[in-house]
Design an enzyme around this catalytic site. Structure first.
Site, mmCIF file in Angstrom:
data_model
loop_
_atom_site.group_PDB
_atom_site.id
_atom_site.type_symbol
_atom_site.label_atom_id
_atom_site.label_comp_id
_atom_site.label_asym_id
_atom_site.label_seq_id
_atom_site.Cartn_x
_atom_site.Cartn_y
_atom_site.Cartn_z
ATOM 1 N N ASN A 115 0.868 -1.181 0.000
ATOM 2 C CA ASN A 115 0.000 0.000 0.000
ATOM 3 C C ASN A 115 0.903 1.229 0.000
ATOM 4 O OD1 ASN A 115 -1.807 2.044 0.534
ATOM 5 N ND2 ASN A 115 -2.304 1.373 2.625
ATOM 6 N N LYS B 46 0.108 4.247 -0.289
ATOM 7 C CA LYS B 46 -0.550 5.451 0.266
ATOM 8 C C LYS B 46 -0.319 6.639 -0.680
ATOM 9 C CE LYS B 46 -0.143 3.396 4.749
ATOM 10 N NZ LYS B 46 -0.167 3.559 6.188
ATOM 11 N N HIS C 26 -9.541 1.272 4.847
ATOM 12 C CA HIS C 26 -8.259 1.447 5.535
ATOM 13 C C HIS C 26 -8.462 2.440 6.689
ATOM 14 C CE1 HIS C 26 -4.201 2.742 6.413
ATOM 15 N NE2 HIS C 26 -3.801 1.615 5.871
ATOM 16 N N GLU D 53 -6.890 4.900 7.681
ATOM 17 C CA GLU D 53 -6.720 6.328 7.345
ATOM 18 C C GLU D 53 -7.957 6.867 6.648
ATOM 19 O OE1 GLU D 53 -2.967 5.692 5.398
ATOM 20 O OE2 GLU D 53 -2.115 5.234 7.357
ATOM 21 N N GLU E 225 -5.307 -4.617 10.817
ATOM 22 C CA GLU E 225 -4.243 -3.627 10.983
ATOM 23 C C GLU E 225 -4.515 -2.818 12.242
ATOM 24 O OE1 GLU E 225 -2.271 -2.455 7.024
ATOM 25 O OE2 GLU E 225 -4.142 -1.374 7.154
ATOM 26 N N GLY F 82 2.522 2.521 10.675
ATOM 27 C CA GLY F 82 3.490 3.598 10.483
ATOM 28 C C GLY F 82 4.208 4.014 11.759
ATOM 29 N N SER G 108 3.419 -1.903 10.373
ATOM 30 C CA SER G 108 4.872 -1.956 10.582
ATOM 31 C C SER G 108 5.487 -3.326 10.301
ATOM 32 C CB SER G 108 5.213 -1.491 11.999
ATOM 33 O OG SER G 108 4.845 -0.129 12.162
HETATM 34 P P1 PGA Z 1 2.855 0.432 7.632
HETATM 35 O O1 PGA Z 1 1.391 0.651 6.997
HETATM 36 O O2 PGA Z 1 3.386 -0.873 7.090
HETATM 37 O O3 PGA Z 1 3.658 1.622 7.168
HETATM 38 O O4 PGA Z 1 2.677 0.392 9.100
HETATM 39 C C1 PGA Z 1 0.511 -0.414 6.817
HETATM 40 C C2 PGA Z 1 -0.789 0.084 6.249
HETATM 41 O O5 PGA Z 1 -1.257 1.164 6.632
HETATM 42 O O6 PGA Z 1 -1.405 -0.584 5.371
#
Ligand code: PGA
Length: 255
Positions: free
Chosen positions: A13, A15, A101, A103, A173, A179, A218
């Site tokens: 992803n 983003k 997601h 976000e 997640e 992140g 992460s």
């Molecule tokens: P990350 O993000 O691996 O940077 O923690 C995962 C995600 O939001 O899909």
């Protein structure tokens, strides 16, 4: 419970990252390294929507990597300024779409109701639909993980028939792990994945055994192996590490 899982998938992803120049370099490097992946897992990248066309062309040279989108509209077509429909994603040979997601839930205000509509629209068009769920740090601290995950899942699967449900993919997640560099331990992730299977089994037992459940938050080359060894983890949803070809390919090798 022993499970006969025949499919695994690792999804990158991106983003809101990338540019034409950056994407070109990253995808070329992924294609150069893809032959080092010896397993048969599906590998997917989800660039920003405006770069789907560019990535589609670059991926013509890939034998393994497929295209996905980070979101979609719940509507088919018409006066929905700024939205992108499932048919449009399919037009660019997208096979996967992420829905809900964290976000999009917390920043773009997507509710469980909207997410259910998007999942349904996407499943109806035969798209591999990845429903993302996860609890916040505060909910985790208050011991609400199970109730939050359950309500996020139930509000979607209650709207699906058995055929639609059988095609759904879930990504767990934990928001506190996205992140932050603070990944869930393999034990925590496994226990939530197991719980998700129980929630699905209340609606359909056979689907609960087969449904793919990905872990995200992460995931890095150094923690991927242990996470992917867990019996109820069928793949990964990778954010930051998917922007580095070596890291992403190492994670794909670990599945
Ligand atoms: P990350 O993000 O691996 O940077 O923690 C995962 C995600 O939001 O899909």
């Amino acid at each position: 419970m022993s499970r006969l899982v025949d499919r695994k998938v690792v999804i990158g992803n991106w983003k809101m990252n990338g540019s034409q120049g950056f994407n070109h370099g990253l995808v070329k490097e992924l294609i150069r390294l893809e032959s080092t992946i010896e397993n048969s897992a599906e590998i997917v990248i989800c660039p920003p929507l405006c770069y789907l066309s560019q990535c589609q062309e670059l991926l013509l040279f890939s034998k393994k990597i497929r295209l996905g989108a980070q979101t979609c509209s719940e509507f088919e077509e018409g006066a929905f300024t700024g939205e992108v429909s499932i048919n449009m994603l399919k037009d660019f040979n997208c096979h996967y779409v992420l829905v809900g997601h964290s976000e999009r839930r917390s920043i773009m205000g997507e509710t469980n109701e909207i997410i259910a509509k998007k999942c349904k629209a996407s499943l109806n068009k035969g798209m591999q639909t990845v429903l993302c769920v996860g609890e916040s740090q505060e909910e985790y601290d208050q011991g609400k993980t199970h109730s939050v995950i359950k309500s996020q899942i139930v509000s979607v699967i209650n709207e699906l028939n058995d055929a639609q449900l059988s095609r759904l993919i879930i990504a767990y997640e934990p928001v506190w792990a996205i992140g932050t560099g603070k990944t869930a331990t393999p034990e925590i992730a496994q226990s939530v994945h197991h719980f998700i299977r129980q929630v699905i089994s209340e609606k359909c037992v056979s689907t609960s055994e087969k449904i793919m459940i990905l872990y995200g938050g992460s995931v890095k080359p150094d923690n991927a192996v242990l996470l992917f060894q867990q019996p109820d983890i069928d793949g990964g949803l990778i954010g930051g590490a998917s922007l580095n070809a070596n890291d992403f390919i190492s994670i794909c090798r670990a599945i």
